[in-house]
Design a protein around this motif. Structure first.
Motif, mmCIF file in Angstrom:
data_model
loop_
_atom_site.group_PDB
_atom_site.id
_atom_site.type_symbol
_atom_site.label_atom_id
_atom_site.label_comp_id
_atom_site.label_asym_id
_atom_site.label_seq_id
_atom_site.Cartn_x
_atom_site.Cartn_y
_atom_site.Cartn_z
ATOM 1 N N TRP A 42 -2.960 22.160 -9.537
ATOM 2 C CA TRP A 42 -4.211 21.475 -9.870
ATOM 3 C C TRP A 42 -5.189 21.499 -8.703
ATOM 4 O O TRP A 42 -6.387 21.730 -8.882
ATOM 5 N N LEU A 43 -4.668 21.282 -7.484
ATOM 6 C CA LEU A 43 -5.536 21.226 -6.307
ATOM 7 C C LEU A 43 -6.238 22.552 -6.045
ATOM 8 O O LEU A 43 -7.362 22.578 -5.529
ATOM 9 N N ASP A 44 -5.598 23.652 -6.373
ATOM 10 C CA ASP A 44 -6.143 24.964 -6.033
ATOM 11 C C ASP A 44 -6.999 25.574 -7.137
ATOM 12 O O ASP A 44 -7.433 26.726 -7.021
ATOM 13 N N THR A 83 -9.913 15.902 -0.809
ATOM 14 C CA THR A 83 -9.806 15.774 0.645
ATOM 15 C C THR A 83 -11.028 15.077 1.212
ATOM 16 O O THR A 83 -10.924 14.246 2.121
ATOM 17 N N ASN A 84 -12.188 15.397 0.678
ATOM 18 C CA ASN A 84 -13.424 14.782 1.170
ATOM 19 C C ASN A 84 -13.623 13.368 0.650
ATOM 20 O O ASN A 84 -14.231 12.539 1.333
ATOM 21 N N TYR A 85 -13.127 13.092 -0.563
ATOM 22 C CA TYR A 85 -13.320 11.765 -1.156
ATOM 23 C C TYR A 85 -11.949 11.213 -1.511
ATOM 24 O O TYR A 85 -11.444 11.394 -2.617
ATOM 25 N N LYS A 86 -11.331 10.529 -0.568
ATOM 26 C CA LYS A 86 -9.912 10.172 -0.675
ATOM 27 C C LYS A 86 -9.654 8.859 -1.397
ATOM 28 O O LYS A 86 -8.512 8.561 -1.726
ATOM 29 N N TYR A 87 -10.702 8.047 -1.637
ATOM 30 C CA TYR A 87 -10.482 6.732 -2.246
ATOM 31 C C TYR A 87 -10.900 6.736 -3.718
ATOM 32 O O TYR A 87 -11.871 7.393 -4.088
ATOM 33 N N PRO A 88 -10.191 5.972 -4.559
ATOM 34 C CA PRO A 88 -10.536 5.919 -5.983
ATOM 35 C C PRO A 88 -11.667 4.943 -6.258
ATOM 36 O O PRO A 88 -11.534 4.016 -7.053
ATOM 37 N N ASN A 89 -12.788 5.165 -5.600
ATOM 38 C CA ASN A 89 -13.944 4.289 -5.787
ATOM 39 C C ASN A 89 -14.684 4.621 -7.080
ATOM 40 O O ASN A 89 -14.640 5.746 -7.575
ATOM 41 N N THR A 90 -15.386 3.629 -7.572
ATOM 42 C CA THR A 90 -16.385 3.845 -8.606
ATOM 43 C C THR A 90 -17.748 3.526 -8.000
ATOM 44 O O THR A 90 -17.843 3.143 -6.830
ATOM 45 N N LEU A 91 -18.795 3.682 -8.784
ATOM 46 C CA LEU A 91 -20.145 3.418 -8.291
ATOM 47 C C LEU A 91 -20.711 2.155 -8.927
ATOM 48 O O LEU A 91 -20.390 1.809 -10.062
ATOM 49 N N ARG A 92 -21.563 1.496 -8.155
ATOM 50 C CA ARG A 92 -22.222 0.290 -8.637
ATOM 51 C C ARG A 92 -23.667 0.306 -8.140
ATOM 52 O O ARG A 92 -23.925 0.660 -6.990
ATOM 53 N N VAL A 93 -24.573 -0.077 -8.996
ATOM 54 C CA VAL A 93 -25.986 -0.172 -8.634
ATOM 55 C C VAL A 93 -26.343 -1.633 -8.467
ATOM 56 O O VAL A 93 -26.160 -2.440 -9.387
ATOM 57 N N LEU A 94 -26.851 -1.978 -7.281
ATOM 58 C CA LEU A 94 -27.257 -3.348 -6.971
ATOM 59 C C LEU A 94 -28.772 -3.443 -6.871
ATOM 60 O O LEU A 94 -29.444 -2.476 -6.496
ATOM 61 N N THR A 133 -12.675 23.753 -4.698
ATOM 62 C CA THR A 133 -11.493 23.444 -5.500
ATOM 63 C C THR A 133 -11.318 21.937 -5.590
ATOM 64 O O THR A 133 -11.983 21.170 -4.882
ATOM 65 N N MET A 134 -10.379 21.524 -6.435
ATOM 66 C CA MET A 134 -10.060 20.103 -6.496
ATOM 67 C C MET A 134 -9.516 19.615 -5.152
ATOM 68 O O MET A 134 -9.696 18.450 -4.793
ATOM 69 N N ARG A 135 -8.844 20.486 -4.419
ATOM 70 C CA ARG A 135 -8.353 20.109 -3.087
ATOM 71 C C ARG A 135 -9.521 19.689 -2.188
ATOM 72 O O ARG A 135 -9.429 18.727 -1.426
ATOM 73 N N ASP A 183 0.826 -1.207 0.000
ATOM 74 C CA ASP A 183 0.000 0.000 0.000
ATOM 75 C C ASP A 183 0.861 1.257 0.000
ATOM 76 O O ASP A 183 0.639 2.178 0.802
ATOM 77 N N CYS A 184 1.800 1.308 -0.924
ATOM 78 C CA CYS A 184 2.639 2.498 -1.059
ATOM 79 C C CYS A 184 2.213 3.373 -2.229
ATOM 80 O O CYS A 184 2.485 4.576 -2.237
ATOM 81 N N LEU A 185 1.522 2.811 -3.219
ATOM 82 C CA LEU A 185 1.291 3.493 -4.489
ATOM 83 C C LEU A 185 -0.042 4.236 -4.583
ATOM 84 O O LEU A 185 -0.319 4.853 -5.597
ATOM 85 N N GLN A 186 -0.854 4.184 -3.542
ATOM 86 C CA GLN A 186 -2.186 4.810 -3.598
ATOM 87 C C GLN A 186 -2.520 5.402 -2.243
ATOM 88 O O GLN A 186 -2.101 4.887 -1.209
ATOM 89 N N GLY A 187 -3.311 6.489 -2.241
ATOM 90 C CA GLY A 187 -3.832 6.981 -0.972
ATOM 91 C C GLY A 187 -3.693 8.465 -0.757
ATOM 92 O O GLY A 187 -4.414 9.041 0.054
ATOM 93 N N SER A 188 -2.776 9.133 -1.458
ATOM 94 C CA SER A 188 -2.591 10.572 -1.276
ATOM 95 C C SER A 188 -3.045 11.309 -2.528
ATOM 96 O O SER A 188 -3.129 10.721 -3.618
ATOM 97 N N PRO A 189 -3.304 12.613 -2.429
ATOM 98 C CA PRO A 189 -3.596 13.387 -3.636
ATOM 99 C C PRO A 189 -2.486 13.284 -4.683
ATOM 100 O O PRO A 189 -2.761 13.298 -5.880
ATOM 101 N N LEU A 190 -1.240 13.152 -4.232
ATOM 102 C CA LEU A 190 -0.128 13.045 -5.175
ATOM 103 C C LEU A 190 -0.235 11.777 -6.012
ATOM 104 O O LEU A 190 -0.063 11.807 -7.240
#
Length: 541
Positions: free
Chosen positions: A321-323, A388-399, A382-384, A67-74
């Motif tokens: 980009w964040l600002d 900041t509010n949505y930190k995970y790269p989730n997608t959406l799914r309808v069940l 802003t993008m920041r 878990d080094c490659l994902q998790g931050s805005p960078l």
């Protein structure tokens, strides 16, 4: 007794885990100083290497446990927005001369092409014996283990393992053609091989997973789903000397389970795990005679200037980009108190759910406030703010779910709360330890409900209506949620294997940003439709 001609040999194993792409020592949300990040941890690593040099014969290995490659805005920016520059994380890891890395579950979040590029850009091997190519039947990362022959002919083996629970969380296309074998069964095959065929004197297992049981009592500390198998590795697989763990973001040191030395260094580069192993040569054979696991904090450590320089180009592009302003708010959408926003409906949470409903066409929606950094929106977005509010790269799914499924999910969410001795509603410690799991409490839109925390677990949903009418257990609804939850993540087992009505492949950060740009100005709405109470003792804290 040790051979007179051969002195003792010390091996120092340094571990990072769950760094999640955090390098620079400041907050992306507000710029405040943080005692974390790989730039600060680099100074701790340097000092530990210098200390080892002072001890005659000491050898040092530096391992990343996943878990080094994902998790931050960078990491998000470099994976999803602009990949023209080399991975800043890998630039730093290469500079720090990592000896090996083990993939974690979040390494798959940006897809296999991204992961292949990361492997190609690494000057160290990625090891995982239980992540298998379905086509070849061989380890997908190529190498399941690594052997070092050190001073005096000591042979050290490192076996990589990864939590096998990944298919329950990850998008199918991100793990296509890969199977995830049970880590304990895999270790049962490989550890004897390392001992007998590779003639290893010291066997280290680096497992991106945590402990499923209390290390002292052996009692289960979580549902036995297979997500974490560290305790079983120690107790059921003979021949392991050291277990490097992660995934749970815990602080574990000075711990031995069935003679195996265990360490876990929290997350985001706050701590460095360290295990010191002493070997003596007895009758021509190297034997482990002492092991000690401990943690080293990066608090008050200076940031490494070389690392700051290496990440500067990517950081500068990211900050610009964040600002970038992308929209406005006409009203109040800031979250002053995240705990209160989970007990009483908040305009920002309602907005998140309504965006999910609009882009998916579903009838019902559920979402979470992922952590305590979720601050909502101020007057300018802003993008920041988005990231900041949505930190995970989730997608959406309808069940397609029935009323009974929805009630069961609400009961699971209700377990997030408990009552303290004074009758105050507080967070259940099971959702705080061994790591905070605020992301496993959902809030719903499209239904009206009441959660009474004074009642027993499983009996807390005292009101459940749809359009003012009691929901029937057999009624069916299209429900939108993130892909992690749709796979049953967070022990929402009622969602597993349910019919998928629709997948929305766009990342939620993109979905939210596009929605804000399209809307331009957001007018917050608050429609009370649910409450969390303590019955007649309805206090909150």
């Amino acid at each position: 007794m040790a051979d007179q001609a051969q002195p003792a040999l010390k091996i120092v194993i340094l571990e990072t885990s769950d760094v999640h792409g955090f390098i620079v020592p400041y907050s992306y949300a507000d710029g405040t100083k943080l005692d974390s990040g790989l730039a600060r941890l680099a100074e701790v690593i340097r000092k530990e290497r210098e200390l080892a040099k002072e001890e005659e014969g000491a050898e040092v290995l530096l391992i990343d446990n996943g878990d080094c490659l994902q998790g931050s805005p960078l990491t998000y920016y470099q994976a999803k927005v602009d990949d023209s520059l080399p991975s800043a994380v890998l630039e730093c890891m290469n500079y720090l001369r990592y000896d090996a890395a083990v993939p974690g579950n979040h390494e798959f979040n940006f897809g296999l092409d991204y992961l292949r590029r990361a492997r190609a850009g690494s000057k160290f091997p990625w090891l995982s014996a239980n992540i298998i190519s379905e086509r070849t039947g061989e380890p997908w990362f190529g190498t399941p283990y690594r052997i070092w022959e050190l001073a005096g002919g000591v042979r050290v083996a490192l076996l990589g393992l990864t939590t096998s629970y990944i298919p329950n969380w990850e998008q199918a296309e991100h793990i296509a053609g890969i199977q995830f074998d049970d880590p304990v069964e895999t270790a049962r095959r490989w550890v004897p091989y390392l001992r007998q065929q590779e003639e290893a004197d010291l066997v280290i297992v680096s497992y991106h997973g945590g402990l499923e049981r209390d290390p002292e009592s052996g009692e289960p500390t979580e549902p036995q789903t297979g997500e974490n198998r560290g305790y079983a590795l120690c107790t059921e697989v003979p021949g392991i000397d050291v277990l490097l763990t992660g995934h749970q973001h815990r602080l574990l040191e000075g711990l031995e389970i069935s003679g195996v030395s265990v360490v876990q260094p929290s997350s985001e580069g706050k701590y460095l795990g360290k295990v010191t192993v002493t070997l003596h040569k007895q009758h021509g054979v190297w034997m482990v005679v002492r092991k000690q696991s401990e943690l080293r904090s990066c608090e008050d450590q200076a940031a490494d200037f070389e690392i700051l320089g290496r990440v500067a180009p990517a950081e500068e592009a990211l900050q610009e980009w964040l600002d970038q302003p992308i929209g406005e708010v006409r009203g109040e959408m800031q979250i002053a108190d995240t705990a209160l926003a989970r007990r009483e409906k908040h305009p920002f949470v309602e907005w998140l759910n309504k965006v999910q409903l609009e882009v998916s066409g579903a009838e019902l929606s559920c979402t979470s406030l992922f952590d305590e950094q979720a601050a909502g929106f101020g007057s300018t977005i802003t993008m920041r703010d988005i990231i900041t509010n949505y930190k995970y790269p989730n997608t959406l799914r309808v069940l397609k779910l029935c009323g009974a499924d929805i009630k069961a999910a609400l009961e699971r969410s209700a377990a997030y709360f408990t009552l303290d001795p004074e009758g105050n509603i507080v967070v259940n410690p099971e959702f705080l330890y061994p790591k905070p799991q605020h992301f496993n409490y959902d809030m719903w839109e499209g239904i009206e409900y009441v959660l009474d925390i004074s009642r027993p677990l499983g009996e807390r949903v005292t009101r459940l209506l749809r359009n003012g009418v009691p929901m029937k257990p057999e009624e069916e609804f299209n429900v939108v949620m993130n892909n992690y939850r749709a796979g049953g993540g967070g022990d929402y087992f009622m969602f597993r294997d349910k019919p998928v009505v629709r997948d929305i492949p766009a990342d939620m950060v993109e979905v939210l940003a596009d929605y804000v740009r399209k809307t331009g100005v957001i007018d917050p709405v608050l429609t009370p439709s649910w409450s969390v109470t303590a019955g007649s003792r309805s206090k909150v804290l």
